[in-house]
Design a protein around this motif. Structure first.
Motif, mmCIF file in Angstrom:
data_model
loop_
_atom_site.group_PDB
_atom_site.id
_atom_site.type_symbol
_atom_site.label_atom_id
_atom_site.label_comp_id
_atom_site.label_asym_id
_atom_site.label_seq_id
_atom_site.Cartn_x
_atom_site.Cartn_y
_atom_site.Cartn_z
ATOM 1 N N ARG A 136 0.545 -0.648 11.133
ATOM 2 C CA ARG A 136 -0.387 -1.143 12.148
ATOM 3 C C ARG A 136 -1.714 -1.587 11.518
ATOM 4 N NH1 ARG A 136 -2.765 2.645 16.756
ATOM 5 N NH2 ARG A 136 -3.824 3.426 14.929
ATOM 6 N N GLU A 137 -2.197 -0.810 10.552
ATOM 7 C CA GLU A 137 -3.454 -1.171 9.890
ATOM 8 C C GLU A 137 -3.348 -2.517 9.176
ATOM 9 O OE1 GLU A 137 -6.436 0.301 10.384
ATOM 10 O OE2 GLU A 137 -5.192 1.341 11.855
ATOM 11 N N TRP A 138 -2.207 -2.802 8.554
ATOM 12 C CA TRP A 138 -2.005 -4.105 7.906
ATOM 13 C C TRP A 138 -2.003 -5.228 8.925
ATOM 14 C CZ3 TRP A 138 -2.644 -5.650 3.179
ATOM 15 C CH2 TRP A 138 -2.418 -4.783 2.110
ATOM 16 N N TYR A 140 1.539 4.008 11.382
ATOM 17 C CA TYR A 140 0.080 3.813 11.347
ATOM 18 C C TYR A 140 -0.314 2.887 10.201
ATOM 19 C CZ TYR A 140 -1.246 7.332 14.843
ATOM 20 O OH TYR A 140 -1.430 8.019 16.008
ATOM 21 N N MET A 141 0.302 3.079 9.037
ATOM 22 C CA MET A 141 -0.006 2.224 7.884
ATOM 23 C C MET A 141 0.308 0.762 8.193
ATOM 24 S SD MET A 141 1.323 4.543 4.686
ATOM 25 C CE MET A 141 1.069 3.240 3.456
ATOM 26 N N LYS A 180 -3.441 -5.373 11.924
ATOM 27 C CA LYS A 180 -4.661 -5.578 12.724
ATOM 28 C C LYS A 180 -5.575 -6.601 12.099
ATOM 29 C CE LYS A 180 -5.269 -1.693 15.651
ATOM 30 N NZ LYS A 180 -6.139 -0.624 16.048
ATOM 31 N N SER A 213 0.856 -1.191 0.000
ATOM 32 C CA SER A 213 0.000 0.000 0.000
ATOM 33 C C SER A 213 0.888 1.235 0.000
ATOM 34 C CB SER A 213 -0.940 0.003 1.204
ATOM 35 O OG SER A 213 -0.212 0.068 2.405
ATOM 36 N N ASN A 251 3.031 8.375 10.155
ATOM 37 C CA ASN A 251 2.140 7.849 9.107
ATOM 38 C C ASN A 251 2.558 6.453 8.661
ATOM 39 O OD1 ASN A 251 0.256 9.937 8.971
ATOM 40 N ND2 ASN A 251 1.480 11.108 7.511
#
Length: 155
Positions: free
Chosen positions: A151-153, A148-149, A155, A125, A145
């Motif tokens: 972490r989103e993957w 955070y990116m 979760k 991404s 940022n």
């Protein structure tokens, strides 16, 4: 729990590994991750690829990519992420390249233009960060940022 602590916990819980390829962040992402005790279980290493020569020779960014799109591009951070992922043999990778400032901007790529790529296994991404808040804030914002990116993957 701080963001880097959360990422380390998620990586460990999922038995995943991480590497970084950083240009404009100068190793800041790796420093955040390795500041957490026990991060050696999941963080394999990083490359600070500030020059195009290192991007090409170490991370295998194609010279044609750099020539056609420039160092600050989605294409370049994609190849940087895949390159460090292969080099370190990791599940995940973060790559950054941008113009932190105060100089170096152009009309098409002004100061504050920064690309982030996060690779997770075979997926990737991207995020284009824009807006100049001064060099230090641009770099810190990029580090946050990118984390955070990832972490989103995870979760």
């Amino acid at each position: 729990m701080e963001l880097a602590e959360e990422i380390n916990a998620l990586l460990k819980a999922r038995k995943l590994t991480l590497a970084t390829a950083e240009s404009c962040t100068g190793g800041g992402i790796a420093a955040c991750i390795t500041a957490i005790p026990g991060s050696s279980e999941c963080f394999k290493g990083g490359v600070v690829a500030y020059s195009n020569e290192v991007k090409s020779s170490v991370l295998h960014v194609k010279p044609e990519t750099l020539e056609r799109y420039g160092a600050v591009s989605q294409n370049t951070v994609s190849e940087m992420a895949r390159g460090v992922q292969a080099l370190m043999g990791t599940d995940c990778a973060i790559a950054t390249s941008g113009i932190a400032g105060p100089g170096g901007g152009t009309p098409s790529k002004p100061v504050g233009t920064i690309w982030i790529a996060v690779a997770y296994k075979n997926e990737i991404s991207f995020f284009k960060q824009e807006g100049d808040e001064g060099r230090a804030k641009n770099v810190q914002k990029t580090i946050k940022n990118a984390l955070y990116m990832l972490r989103e993957w995870l979760k």
